[in-house]
Design a protein around this motif. Structure first.
Motif, PDB file in Angstrom:
ATOM      1  N   GLU A 182       0.843  -1.191   0.000  1.00  0.00           N
ATOM      2  CA  GLU A 182       0.000   0.000   0.000  1.00  0.00           C
ATOM      3  C   GLU A 182       0.879   1.243   0.000  1.00  0.00           C
ATOM      4  O   GLU A 182       1.800   1.379   0.804  1.00  0.00           O
ATOM      5  CB  GLU A 182      -0.959  -0.023   1.184  1.00  0.00           C
ATOM      6  N   ILE A 183       0.583   2.146  -0.928  1.00  0.00           N
ATOM      7  CA  ILE A 183       1.382   3.351  -1.138  1.00  0.00           C
ATOM      8  C   ILE A 183       0.567   4.564  -0.703  1.00  0.00           C
ATOM      9  O   ILE A 183      -0.524   4.817  -1.221  1.00  0.00           O
ATOM     10  CB  ILE A 183       1.784   3.475  -2.617  1.00  0.00           C
ATOM     11  N   PHE A 184       1.101   5.291   0.257  1.00  0.00           N
ATOM     12  CA  PHE A 184       0.470   6.497   0.771  1.00  0.00           C
ATOM     13  C   PHE A 184       1.259   7.705   0.271  1.00  0.00           C
ATOM     14  O   PHE A 184       2.448   7.843   0.555  1.00  0.00           O
ATOM     15  CB  PHE A 184       0.440   6.478   2.302  1.00  0.00           C
ATOM     16  N   VAL A 185       0.589   8.571  -0.469  1.00  0.00           N
ATOM     17  CA  VAL A 185       1.254   9.733  -1.065  1.00  0.00           C
ATOM     18  C   VAL A 185       0.804  10.993  -0.320  1.00  0.00           C
ATOM     19  O   VAL A 185      -0.391  11.263  -0.217  1.00  0.00           O
ATOM     20  CB  VAL A 185       0.926   9.859  -2.564  1.00  0.00           C
ATOM     21  N   TYR A 186       1.768  11.737   0.189  1.00  0.00           N
ATOM     22  CA  TYR A 186       1.460  12.945   0.954  1.00  0.00           C
ATOM     23  C   TYR A 186       2.079  14.159   0.268  1.00  0.00           C
ATOM     24  O   TYR A 186       2.927  14.037  -0.619  1.00  0.00           O
ATOM     25  CB  TYR A 186       1.980  12.821   2.397  1.00  0.00           C
ATOM     26  N   GLY A 187       1.647  15.336   0.672  1.00  0.00           N
ATOM     27  CA  GLY A 187       2.185  16.563   0.116  1.00  0.00           C
ATOM     28  C   GLY A 187       2.856  17.407   1.185  1.00  0.00           C
ATOM     29  O   GLY A 187       2.598  17.232   2.380  1.00  0.00           O
ATOM     30  N   LYS A 188       3.711  18.312   0.749  1.00  0.00           N
ATOM     31  CA  LYS A 188       4.339  19.254   1.673  1.00  0.00           C
ATOM     32  C   LYS A 188       4.099  20.700   1.269  1.00  0.00           C
ATOM     33  O   LYS A 188       3.752  21.526   2.089  1.00  0.00           O
ATOM     34  CB  LYS A 188       5.847  18.985   1.771  1.00  0.00           C
ATOM     35  N   SER A 189       4.293  20.984  -0.020  1.00  0.00           N
ATOM     36  CA  SER A 189       4.160  22.363  -0.474  1.00  0.00           C
ATOM     37  C   SER A 189       3.692  22.357  -1.911  1.00  0.00           C
ATOM     38  O   SER A 189       4.056  21.486  -2.684  1.00  0.00           O
ATOM     39  CB  SER A 189       5.501  23.096  -0.366  1.00  0.00           C
ATOM     40  N   GLY A 190       2.890  23.335  -2.243  1.00  0.00           N
ATOM     41  CA  GLY A 190       2.450  23.476  -3.622  1.00  0.00           C
ATOM     42  C   GLY A 190       2.381  24.925  -4.029  1.00  0.00           C
ATOM     43  O   GLY A 190       1.409  25.362  -4.632  1.00  0.00           O
ATOM     44  N   GLY A 191       3.420  25.701  -3.644  1.00  0.00           N
ATOM     45  CA  GLY A 191       3.409  27.117  -3.954  1.00  0.00           C
ATOM     46  C   GLY A 191       2.261  27.793  -3.233  1.00  0.00           C
ATOM     47  O   GLY A 191       2.170  27.716  -2.003  1.00  0.00           O
ATOM     48  N   PRO A 192       1.335  28.394  -3.973  1.00  0.00           N
ATOM     49  CA  PRO A 192       0.215  29.088  -3.314  1.00  0.00           C
ATOM     50  C   PRO A 192      -0.891  28.153  -2.849  1.00  0.00           C
ATOM     51  O   PRO A 192      -1.835  28.604  -2.205  1.00  0.00           O
ATOM     52  CB  PRO A 192      -0.303  30.010  -4.427  1.00  0.00           C
ATOM     53  N   PHE A 193      -0.783  26.853  -3.168  1.00  0.00           N
ATOM     54  CA  PHE A 193      -1.870  25.927  -2.874  1.00  0.00           C
ATOM     55  C   PHE A 193      -1.537  25.039  -1.679  1.00  0.00           C
ATOM     56  O   PHE A 193      -0.386  24.641  -1.490  1.00  0.00           O
ATOM     57  CB  PHE A 193      -2.167  25.046  -4.092  1.00  0.00           C
ATOM     58  N   PRO A 194      -2.539  24.692  -0.883  1.00  0.00           N
ATOM     59  CA  PRO A 194      -2.273  23.831   0.273  1.00  0.00           C
ATOM     60  C   PRO A 194      -2.034  22.387  -0.141  1.00  0.00           C
ATOM     61  O   PRO A 194      -2.630  21.886  -1.100  1.00  0.00           O
ATOM     62  CB  PRO A 194      -3.570  23.943   1.091  1.00  0.00           C
ATOM     63  N   ALA A 195      -1.131  21.724   0.579  1.00  0.00           N
ATOM     64  CA  ALA A 195      -0.949  20.282   0.413  1.00  0.00           C
ATOM     65  C   ALA A 195      -1.997  19.599   1.279  1.00  0.00           C
ATOM     66  O   ALA A 195      -1.999  19.741   2.506  1.00  0.00           O
ATOM     67  CB  ALA A 195       0.450  19.879   0.842  1.00  0.00           C
ATOM     68  N   ARG A 196      -2.899  18.884   0.667  1.00  0.00           N
ATOM     69  CA  ARG A 196      -4.086  18.415   1.390  1.00  0.00           C
ATOM     70  C   ARG A 196      -3.855  17.145   2.200  1.00  0.00           C
ATOM     71  O   ARG A 196      -4.547  16.901   3.184  1.00  0.00           O
ATOM     72  CB  ARG A 196      -5.231  18.190   0.403  1.00  0.00           C
ATOM     73  N   GLN A 197      -2.937  16.298   1.755  1.00  0.00           N
ATOM     74  CA  GLN A 197      -2.685  15.040   2.460  1.00  0.00           C
ATOM     75  C   GLN A 197      -1.437  15.192   3.323  1.00  0.00           C
ATOM     76  O   GLN A 197      -0.355  15.449   2.812  1.00  0.00           O
ATOM     77  CB  GLN A 197      -2.506  13.886   1.482  1.00  0.00           C
ATOM     78  N   HIS A 198      -1.597  15.022   4.627  1.00  0.00           N
ATOM     79  CA  HIS A 198      -0.473  15.157   5.551  1.00  0.00           C
ATOM     80  C   HIS A 198       0.111  13.779   5.844  1.00  0.00           C
ATOM     81  O   HIS A 198      -0.631  12.798   5.996  1.00  0.00           O
ATOM     82  CB  HIS A 198      -0.930  15.816   6.850  1.00  0.00           C
ATOM     83  N   VAL A 199       1.427  13.713   5.949  1.00  0.00           N
ATOM     84  CA  VAL A 199       2.077  12.434   6.207  1.00  0.00           C
ATOM     85  C   VAL A 199       1.621  11.845   7.538  1.00  0.00           C
ATOM     86  O   VAL A 199       1.495  10.618   7.686  1.00  0.00           O
ATOM     87  CB  VAL A 199       3.619  12.571   6.139  1.00  0.00           C
ATOM     88  N   GLU A 200       1.340  12.704   8.519  1.00  0.00           N
ATOM     89  CA  GLU A 200       0.873  12.201   9.821  1.00  0.00           C
ATOM     90  C   GLU A 200      -0.456  11.461   9.684  1.00  0.00           C
ATOM     91  O   GLU A 200      -0.692  10.449  10.351  1.00  0.00           O
ATOM     92  CB  GLU A 200       0.719  13.362  10.815  1.00  0.00           C
ATOM     93  N   ALA A 201      -1.322  11.972   8.809  1.00  0.00           N
ATOM     94  CA  ALA A 201      -2.605  11.307   8.583  1.00  0.00           C
ATOM     95  C   ALA A 201      -2.400   9.965   7.887  1.00  0.00           C
ATOM     96  O   ALA A 201      -3.034   8.958   8.242  1.00  0.00           O
ATOM     97  CB  ALA A 201      -3.519  12.200   7.747  1.00  0.00           C
ATOM     98  N   SER A 202      -1.519   9.946   6.884  1.00  0.00           N
ATOM     99  CA  SER A 202      -1.255   8.692   6.174  1.00  0.00           C
ATOM    100  C   SER A 202      -0.727   7.624   7.125  1.00  0.00           C
ATOM    101  O   SER A 202      -1.140   6.461   7.076  1.00  0.00           O
ATOM    102  CB  SER A 202      -0.254   8.946   5.040  1.00  0.00           C
TER     103      SER A 202
END
Length: 420
Positions: A182-202
């Motif tokens: 199972e692969i959990f993909v998280y975000g950190k930064s997207g310039g002006p846009f929020p990264a919606r998936q947090h690694v802590e949640a994954s």
């Protein structure tokens, strides 16, 4: 003995479907803000997609639209629907639960330690219009997957850790009924846009589901992809059984991620779409990767169920034509018309949640047949508004018609316990 197979659960597009432009970072949603939406046409397009899946021999389920406008939520803000600011009113009316890929994260029974399918409802806390979905979604999951010997339904990860469900989750396996990675993909930064998936949640979801470390991968979505409008991973990557199909610029550390995939899942076949053939912009506007990558039951080959926008993009369609005539596992292209969903930022894969389970163990009221889809289409044609403009959301008649439409659908599907 249970027979596991992949079931695609589509969200039926609700009667309040409108273009209010509420989703920051979603290019299609922002571009079409303020335009007229067509809820009836949208729902019928979604039903046609489900029919198409059934015709391919795939198991198909559905979820009901949630109660909208959400009067309890807007009341908790100390305002009435009439007095609320336009963006708050629009958030209360939002039909975004139609994108069932954000409903939950699913770990099939073979992956966990207790032999049951685990599902965690997504909190969707990053966007106000989606943050109040999870109680209604949780109720449906408890109803559809009530067999506690085979399913475990978990409450959401607490805020502030954002969880956007299966749109940021993939699974690789030899076949659906076998244990997988199972692969959990998280975000950190997207310039002006929020990264919606947090690694802590994954990580929290993986722990809740009892997944073992050697069967989990956590990887970061590229900042560039998020900034370009790939607000979820499923806009730039999709997986099915042993195949990972992704854009060259989907992941922040692509080489390290691919090495971990092949170490933990040696049978994986990675298909990387090069940026010089399909640009990130073309991938996102066409929703090439927001396709349903499925295994066809007749011969075991794979098909991409794509939005028609992919066929209309010259670079994308040229690449896909080359792909399917090769020796790879993807052999069939199936364009479907979901333009109303696409105009609000959701392609074919957004509309469905994949659950690997024995269909007989699911509450059969949620399982689609041609006859049920005919009945649902009849309700849509009779009750769904033909069109909605955002400035109509103060209209009392529209409110009454939307509530009447949903009630008629629940009655037709014998799911009246979901009325509140």
């Amino acid at each position: 003995m249970t027979k596991l197979q992949e079931i695609n659960f589509d969200g039926i597009i609700g009667p309040s479907h409108n273009y209010a432009g509420l989703s920051l970072g979603n290019i299609a949603s922002s571009t079409n803000a303020g335009e007229a939406s067509y809820p009836r046409e949208a729902a019928l397009q979604g039903i046609a997609k489900m029919r198409h899946n059934i015709d391919l021999g795939l198991a198909q389920g559905f979820f009901m639209p949630l109660d909208r406008p959400n009067m309890a939520w807007i009341g908790s803000l100390g305002v009435t629907l009439t007095d609320a600011e336009p963006h708050i009113r629009a958030a209360a009316y939002s039909a975004s639960s139609m994108w069932a890929a954000n409903a939950a994260t699913i770990s099939p029974a073979p992956d966990g330690g207790d032999g049951r399918c685990h599902m965690t409802v997504a909190n969707l806390q990053t966007m106000p219009h989606r943050s109040h979905e999870w109680p209604g979604t949780l109720m449906q999951l408890h109803t559809a997957f009530a067999n506690r010997d085979h399913f475990v339904v978990h409450t959401p990860v607490p805020s502030p850790f954002g969880d956007e469900g299966a749109a940021n989750h993939m699974r690789l396996c030899t076949s659906h009924e076998e244990a997988g990675i199972e692969i959990f993909v998280y975000g950190k930064s997207g310039g002006p846009f929020p990264a919606r998936q947090h690694v802590e949640a994954s990580k929290a979801v993986a722990r809740k589901h009892g997944l073992k470390d050697d069967h989990i991968i956590f990887t970061q979505q590229s900042d560039k992809a998020i900034a370009a409008g790939a607000f979820h991973n499923d806009v730039v990557a999709v997986a099915n059984e042993q195949v990972l199909f992704a854009h060259e610029e989907a992941f922040e550390n692509r080489d390290g991620f691919y090495a971990e995939v092949l170490r933990k899942c040696p049978q994986a076949e990675i298909i990387t779409v090069p940026a010089d053939k399909v640009s990130l912009a073309d991938a996102i506007t066409s929703y090439l990767f927001n396709a349903q990558l499925v295994t066809l039951p007749d011969d075991g080959s794979m098909a991409l169920i794509l939005p028609t926008e992919a066929k209309e993009n010259k670079a994308v369609w040229s690449y896909l034509q080359e792909l399917v005539i090769g020796n790879g596992p993807i052999r069939k292209l199936c364009p479907v018309d979901v333009r109303q969903s696409m105009a609000n930022g959701g392609g074919p894969a957004c509309l469905r949640l994949r659950v690997v389970a024995d269909p007989k163990l699911v509450d059969q009221r949620f399982m689609a047949t041609a006859e049920k889809l005919d009945a649902i289409a009849g309700v849509v044609e009779q009750y769904w508004p033909e069109t909605i403009m955002p400035d109509q959301l103060t209209d009392a008649d529209l409110l009454a018609n939307i509530q009447k439409a949903r009630k008629a659908l629940l009655q037709t599907c014998a799911l009246t316990e979901l009325e509140t």
